[in-house]
Motif scaffolding. Structure first.
Motif, mmCIF file in Angstrom:
data_model
loop_
_atom_site.group_PDB
_atom_site.id
_atom_site.type_symbol
_atom_site.label_atom_id
_atom_site.label_comp_id
_atom_site.label_asym_id
_atom_site.label_seq_id
_atom_site.Cartn_x
_atom_site.Cartn_y
_atom_site.Cartn_z
ATOM 1 N N ILE A 141 0.837 -1.211 0.000
ATOM 2 C CA ILE A 141 0.000 0.000 0.000
ATOM 3 C C ILE A 141 0.866 1.253 0.000
ATOM 4 O O ILE A 141 0.581 2.221 -0.694
ATOM 5 N N LEU A 142 1.952 1.251 0.750
ATOM 6 C CA LEU A 142 2.840 2.425 0.755
ATOM 7 C C LEU A 142 3.575 2.571 -0.571
ATOM 8 O O LEU A 142 4.185 3.614 -0.828
ATOM 9 N N SER A 143 3.554 1.537 -1.415
ATOM 10 C CA SER A 143 4.192 1.679 -2.730
ATOM 11 C C SER A 143 3.288 2.441 -3.700
ATOM 12 O O SER A 143 3.678 2.702 -4.838
ATOM 13 N N ILE A 144 2.076 2.765 -3.248
ATOM 14 C CA ILE A 144 1.192 3.604 -4.071
ATOM 15 C C ILE A 144 1.561 5.060 -3.813
ATOM 16 O O ILE A 144 1.646 5.496 -2.666
ATOM 17 N N GLY A 145 1.820 5.802 -4.853
ATOM 18 C CA GLY A 145 2.227 7.193 -4.708
ATOM 19 C C GLY A 145 1.251 7.953 -3.829
ATOM 20 O O GLY A 145 0.040 7.695 -3.858
ATOM 21 N N ALA A 146 1.756 8.878 -2.998
ATOM 22 C CA ALA A 146 0.934 9.761 -2.178
ATOM 23 C C ALA A 146 0.423 9.116 -0.896
ATOM 24 O O ALA A 146 -0.175 9.797 -0.070
ATOM 25 N N CYS A 147 0.662 7.827 -0.704
ATOM 26 C CA CYS A 147 0.253 7.212 0.564
ATOM 27 C C CYS A 147 1.257 7.608 1.646
ATOM 28 O O CYS A 147 2.465 7.522 1.454
ATOM 29 N N LYS A 148 0.748 8.064 2.780
ATOM 30 C CA LYS A 148 1.639 8.534 3.853
ATOM 31 C C LYS A 148 1.527 7.726 5.142
ATOM 32 O O LYS A 148 2.229 8.029 6.118
ATOM 33 N N GLY A 149 0.661 6.714 5.186
ATOM 34 C CA GLY A 149 0.565 5.929 6.404
ATOM 35 C C GLY A 149 -0.429 4.795 6.271
ATOM 36 O O GLY A 149 -1.312 4.818 5.405
ATOM 37 N N ILE A 150 -0.256 3.785 7.117
ATOM 38 C CA ILE A 150 -1.186 2.653 7.131
ATOM 39 C C ILE A 150 -1.336 2.190 8.572
ATOM 40 O O ILE A 150 -0.404 2.312 9.376
ATOM 41 N N GLU A 151 -2.522 1.675 8.905
ATOM 42 C CA GLU A 151 -2.728 1.126 10.248
ATOM 43 C C GLU A 151 -3.665 -0.062 10.161
ATOM 44 O O GLU A 151 -4.543 -0.120 9.302
ATOM 45 N N PHE A 152 -3.494 -1.014 11.047
ATOM 46 C CA PHE A 152 -4.286 -2.248 11.033
ATOM 47 C C PHE A 152 -5.160 -2.323 12.278
ATOM 48 O O PHE A 152 -4.702 -1.996 13.385
ATOM 49 N N GLY A 153 -6.380 -2.813 12.099
ATOM 50 C CA GLY A 153 -7.295 -2.947 13.240
ATOM 51 C C GLY A 153 -7.513 -1.601 13.897
ATOM 52 O O GLY A 153 -7.830 -0.627 13.232
ATOM 53 N N THR A 154 -7.330 -1.557 15.211
ATOM 54 C CA THR A 154 -7.510 -0.269 15.896
ATOM 55 C C THR A 154 -6.377 0.698 15.578
ATOM 56 O O THR A 154 -6.458 1.871 15.902
ATOM 57 N N GLY A 155 -5.311 0.221 14.980
ATOM 58 C CA GLY A 155 -4.261 1.080 14.452
ATOM 59 C C GLY A 155 -3.573 1.933 15.482
ATOM 60 O O GLY A 155 -3.209 1.447 16.558
ATOM 61 N N PHE A 156 -3.369 3.207 15.159
ATOM 62 C CA PHE A 156 -2.622 4.092 16.053
ATOM 63 C C PHE A 156 -3.268 4.227 17.426
ATOM 64 O O PHE A 156 -2.616 4.615 18.394
ATOM 65 N N LEU B 182 11.059 4.197 -0.924
ATOM 66 C CA LEU B 182 11.720 4.243 0.384
ATOM 67 C C LEU B 182 10.720 4.038 1.514
ATOM 68 O O LEU B 182 10.960 3.262 2.454
ATOM 69 N N ASP B 183 9.574 4.706 1.426
ATOM 70 C CA ASP B 183 8.592 4.551 2.497
ATOM 71 C C ASP B 183 7.944 3.170 2.484
ATOM 72 O O ASP B 183 7.614 2.624 3.548
ATOM 73 N N ALA B 184 7.806 2.575 1.305
ATOM 74 C CA ALA B 184 7.241 1.219 1.230
ATOM 75 C C ALA B 184 8.182 0.214 1.898
ATOM 76 O O ALA B 184 7.743 -0.657 2.660
ATOM 77 N N LEU B 185 9.477 0.351 1.637
ATOM 78 C CA LEU B 185 10.444 -0.583 2.231
ATOM 79 C C LEU B 185 10.547 -0.375 3.737
ATOM 80 O O LEU B 185 10.640 -1.340 4.502
ATOM 81 N N LEU B 186 10.530 0.891 4.178
ATOM 82 C CA LEU B 186 10.570 1.137 5.617
ATOM 83 C C LEU B 186 9.315 0.576 6.291
ATOM 84 O O LEU B 186 9.382 0.013 7.391
ATOM 85 N N SER B 187 8.180 0.705 5.643
ATOM 86 C CA SER B 187 6.940 0.170 6.216
ATOM 87 C C SER B 187 7.023 -1.348 6.351
ATOM 88 O O SER B 187 6.640 -1.921 7.379
ATOM 89 N N HIS B 188 7.504 -1.995 5.291
ATOM 90 C CA HIS B 188 7.693 -3.452 5.342
ATOM 91 C C HIS B 188 8.574 -3.807 6.547
ATOM 92 O O HIS B 188 8.250 -4.699 7.348
ATOM 93 N N ALA B 189 9.682 -3.086 6.681
ATOM 94 C CA ALA B 189 10.658 -3.379 7.733
ATOM 95 C C ALA B 189 10.065 -3.189 9.126
ATOM 96 O O ALA B 189 10.206 -4.054 10.001
ATOM 97 N N ILE B 190 9.395 -2.068 9.335
ATOM 98 C CA ILE B 190 8.908 -1.745 10.680
ATOM 99 C C ILE B 190 7.694 -2.599 11.044
ATOM 100 O O ILE B 190 7.572 -3.091 12.168
ATOM 101 N N LEU B 191 6.807 -2.818 10.089
ATOM 102 C CA LEU B 191 5.630 -3.653 10.375
ATOM 103 C C LEU B 191 6.020 -5.114 10.545
ATOM 104 O O LEU B 191 5.223 -5.923 11.001
ATOM 105 N N SER B 192 7.234 -5.473 10.161
ATOM 106 C CA SER B 192 7.670 -6.861 10.381
ATOM 107 C C SER B 192 8.116 -7.075 11.826
ATOM 108 O O SER B 192 8.463 -8.198 12.205
ATOM 109 N N ILE B 193 8.112 -6.001 12.620
ATOM 110 C CA ILE B 193 8.398 -6.144 14.051
ATOM 111 C C ILE B 193 7.089 -6.520 14.743
ATOM 112 O O ILE B 193 6.070 -5.858 14.545
ATOM 113 N N GLY B 194 7.123 -7.576 15.503
ATOM 114 C CA GLY B 194 5.899 -8.030 16.168
ATOM 115 C C GLY B 194 5.268 -6.897 16.959
ATOM 116 O O GLY B 194 5.970 -6.066 17.535
#
Lengths: 388, 388, 388, 388
Positions: free
Chosen positions: A247-262, B239-251
């Motif tokens: 999802i972050l590989s889509i241009g303009a995306c600045k964040g993602i969260e799962f479930g209750t997220g942040f 860059l942000d996609a790879l960082l997201s992959h990396a950080i979200l891979s932390i339990g």
């Protein structure tokens, strides 16, 4: 330029520049025997076309007509690589002539120049534009085409992916479970907002922004249903890690969260832990059933993922997209010689990435799920018996 | 079990179960000639040990002593694979005996069973525990060791990565630029909060939670400084996609955001676009300088990334971590036969993932940056002349 | 179906079935700024077309017209993925109707059936034929197109790859260094034999075999000149290991040997070791020169490769190709019910894989070299300064 | 240094320099539940130790004791990465002091220098030696350890790999099917020659060469039995292509051939095509049987591979290994300043790579087969039902 491929077993490579001959993709690893036709792909591509109303229009008006070059025979996939191309009909490199000596705020002009420099031929300017064609929104057409193949595969296994516009310009629609949330409503408004009243508020706000030559950020929500428990790998390739990458590989995306997220940052273990609640008569000893079962936790704060692995509940995530940087209002910037200038970007641009980004979000999620399903089958073999 | 490797050119493979003989990693692709000793690694490992105060302790007390088996000769890297092992000193599979027939809420017990089933030997229970050893927090020791190698490489090129605890249990510390934010303060409190007053408030809250047998979620912030513009690939490997992959891979990580993050959903193009502001006498024509320059945009809403590529500003992201699910308070769950039961998890567990998760976050970010730097050099060759 | 991609940095994916719409490839990782036009590709494709004389003809007569869809702008590569397609003009699945219930000796019919089984749709037979389209010789058209891109890159750096027909049906041409060997002669006979007299002998033998409805095996030799010393990785990705993978991936290839090849089994250390013989005034201390130097060993038994790494001498290998299994002469086989039958394969088929296989051998070698060159630059940075 | 990993699903990474602390490997992707103990690995390692007789000795005499650090629990594989280390007991970098200013003929000294240059620390000489440790024969200990894991997996599925010494110094043993060929005989002579008489001839020849301070090349033959039909991918990852990559990645290997091998160049379609000959009552319609069946072609010129896919017959290949370049006889060479010198290499070196290379050949073949089996299961799912 690395990074044009995505996935491991269900692997996609995209190609094409926005102002070149064609966009396209090769989908390698799709199982054989799946029904697939150009209409399946065209339908998804249509969802990412610019809208036709006052608010939702961009400068491109061509209809995207996909052509399948390989991998399909008499309406069925062969198991061989599926190449799909979409011709670019009205590419006009000249459109950007007036911008070519400026760094557009919020655009990748500066970062591309820093990364690639200017090759020598033809002033370098046009070629730089031709190259930035890979980071154009148009590149997502190839992703949507590939995602359509993945979706067809997922649908055949009872898995659905559905996204909607959760907020625009700070105006939030009700969330699932809240009063006013109605997913059917997304069919009734062009923004795909799951609440009629919110859709009207957003519409009014967008008209206001449009008059001011401005644009709006948005929040996209996405749910994945029908997933078996067990998808995702426990270390680096966690389900949520892969979805975040996608999802972050889509241009303009600045964040993602799962479930209750942040929100979890403000919760405690007692309030956040989802309690398992299988029916007492559930046959726990049957491994196959376990793998296929939809778990029935009493809550879904986790967004359907525990330890990076799907738990059988709905997978739910939200992603934030920035306001489109191309706006009619005058902005400050500098030119390629470093002089401060004022500029305005003419032409018709998206005022908000929603709803066009929805099929792209779903496509990227579908690529992740299809890839993991095929790896999953490989991992546990007999535990996950399906017909694919 | 795929997904034990991370990276493309600077590539890491981790191994080891929490209750096995040793944890470890192989770092493949680290350039030759870099100074590296076990102390570099031990220092980072020490940061992820359980704290010694009342609040911050877990059941493991061994000191992690890394051993370098290969790839280093007389204090310098050889360019060959660097294998590092950390022996597990006080592993006690028996610790978990009482839990082995239950699904712990918030844990991966259920998802592991759904994914792998129970092999036949020795009831399968112990083996399942042995296997979940890969999703244990202990696995991150191997990541921290690998990250220490990456950090050494980055430090040699003027790149620093610094993370801190931005919020715990809903109590937020001031953000960079806000009054009260003081990064030096992170050295003075064990939670690494950049504000003395907030640290005290959080401490009080944690004592309260500890008394209740509960735990707390947290927010971690991270900044990366000294990056050249041009890192990250424009399509799938942003860059942000790879960082997201990396950080979200932390339990336990449930979300990530860059720059202004989720706030962008409420912003407009005019308010969100960062305006380039290079000094007028800046020599734009010199490509090498351009690539190395720290850009001077007037704001950094983008978090240092445009179109998936670093723009020379500070890269900034925040990640949310859920409250540790192992709590002393009694919870409802079901056993492996599906019967509802009440349970409490004894022993000493982390009350909050911060501050132990900070070196893990930095390690994963370092792996991404090291990998991209080495790919970047490959991409543009002459544009990025450095000594590595 | 994995295995449709080849290479790591210079990475090629091919697609297309012999009886589908088009064959094609995506070349990902080609550097920017390289001159490339369709003629470069068409020229190589022409070399793999069936010959026009009595002996060298197959049933397909279409001319392969490549179309570049992306990655090239105004005659220069952009650094983005280069997609090339070649439409299939006269595909006729019906041609094979009479064979569809038989296992053709020497063909992949049996192995494909064992591997993929018969899907259910439309008797399965046609679909099996459509699938075997991936192991058809026609798939090599996509390789030749990709190889043409690689060759353009190599030519720009002074590297040439030249193959010839070294033997047919047991009749061997003189080897390099032997009396009668004349590479210029390959232009004068359609079989590309480097000796006029041998070419005539082979021609006579082939006419005899053709009259008998039979076919001939052949030996192909290939030399790569202009390589810098230092290409190839010392462990699993040795230069000779990668070339072997590449050449054995061509259908019908049954063996490969480097330098003196299988003859080494009869040699001793004293007779086989190549003695270094650099001129005494050679500046050994200059590392850049060392890397670029053509070494001057007194012999080249090693075929230009030591420890898996190029040593600056000519890289030389030979590969054996089996006789085409499709022959007009009557053969025994069994049908799909297991009954023994007699069969003959009508139509026009290649009597020998040479010379059509020569551009395929060169293309695969070019893909390996281009990939290693780009990885090599990454490895040693300053030691190998070139303009690409 | 790329290229330290091999395989896709069953993936091995090796590490360690010959004069460092330890050699080792990480085997990622081995299925769970497989019986594995250090003895399985030690047994294979013992086969690659230097011989104890007059002829077959090298300078190293340590016994290789493998230690399993992870991935095995109570004698069964967990499905997690299996890390194995082998400590280097008597490494003595000083041994090579007198050679460090020379380019040894037939060695990688020159190519390593061309590739990596001399880093600055400590004259660079020792470090270069430390680095060449990766291309030392000792690196193959890690391969043999990994191969032992693969072999255990294959044995559990009825697949056996057996290699032998087919020729030394030009003296060829009878081939399978020829009079005098007796595989049992390989147990009776240390060279593993399948013919008592040939073994004696070779022994006499080697004594003669040893007296002259010389060494001998050899030919190794290998057969793989019990393979299901259907292994190997039809395009780039053909079974023979992958085996070639694997075997040519062993140092000193100069060629490989399958089935009749280079002889095919002299054969015709009629003489080379293998005729299918299934028993008439064979149930062709049963796909599972088809996949598992050992085909019964009337001959096996193809070496068990058609179109890159196993056909159920024995897979057979032969590989040529050059004479060890380290010899006691005086040779000409140049020093690192380019001056011609005479040199002799003292110490105890292998006089022939056979028989020590046999377990390495088998290990590499086992890695390929294990990897393909696990990919194969993924490809066709229901067609290949086994218990792994």
């Amino acid at each position: 330029m690395p990074g044009n491929s995505f996935g491991t077993v269900f692997k996609v490579t995209t190609f094409g520049e926005s102002h070149g001959k064609a966009m396209g993709c090769v989908v390698d690893g799709c199982p054989a025997g799946l029904s697939l036709c150009t209409e399946d792909i065209a339908g998804e591509l249509k969802r990412r076309r610019p809208g036709t109303g006052e608010l939702f229009s961009s400068s491109r008006s061509e209809e995207d007509v996909p052509e399948i070059l390989s991998g399909v025979f008499e309406g069925k996939t062969l198991g061989t690589p599926i190449a799909i191309i979409i011709n670019n009909i009205d590419q006009k490199p000249g459109d950007y002539d007036e911008l070519k000596y400026l760094y557009r705020p919020g655009h990748a002009d500066w970062t591309w120049e820093a990364k690639y420099g200017f090759p020598d031929w033809k002033e370098g300017i046009l070629s730089a534009i031709a190259r930035t064609g890979r980071s154009s929104g148009r590149e997502t057409a190839a992703r949507v085409a590939a995602g359509a193949v993945a979706k067809t595969f997922l649908t055949a296994h009872g898995i659905t992916i559905k996204s909607w516009t959760a907020a625009v310009a700070g105006i939030e629609a009700p969330q699932p479970g809240e009063a006013g949330f109605n997913l059917e409503e997304t069919k009734n408004n062009p923004l795909c907002v799951p609440c009629k009243k919110t859709a009207e508020q957003i519409n009014a706000k967008l008209e206001e922004l449009k008059a001011a030559g401005d644009s709006a950020g948005c929040l996209v929500a996405c749910r994945i249903n029908g997933l078996p428990a067990g998808l995702g790998e426990p270390v680096f390739d966690k389900l949520d890690a892969l979805l975040s990458h996608a999802i972050l590989s889509i241009g303009a995306c600045k964040g993602i969260e799962f479930g209750t997220g942040f929100t979890v940052a403000a919760l405690t273990g007692l309030s956040n832990n989802d309690v398992p609640a299988l029916p007492p008569n559930y046959a726990m000893s049957t491994q196959n059933n376990a793998a296929k079962a939809s778990a029935t936790f009493k809550s879904n704060n986790s967004g359907g993922i525990l330890g990076g692995i799907s738990n059988g509940m709905e997978v739910f995530f939200r992603a934030a997209f920035k306001p489109p940087p191309s706006i009619a209002a005058e902005q400050s910037t500098i030119d390629r010689s470093g002089n401060p200038v004022r500029m305005a970007i003419h032409g018709r641009h998206d005022i908000c990435l929603a709803p066009r980004v929805l099929p792209v979000v779903e496509a990227m999620a579908a690529l992740v799920i299809a890839d993991l399903l095929l790896q999953f089958r490989q991992n546990i073999g007999k535990h996950f018996q399906t017909s694919f």
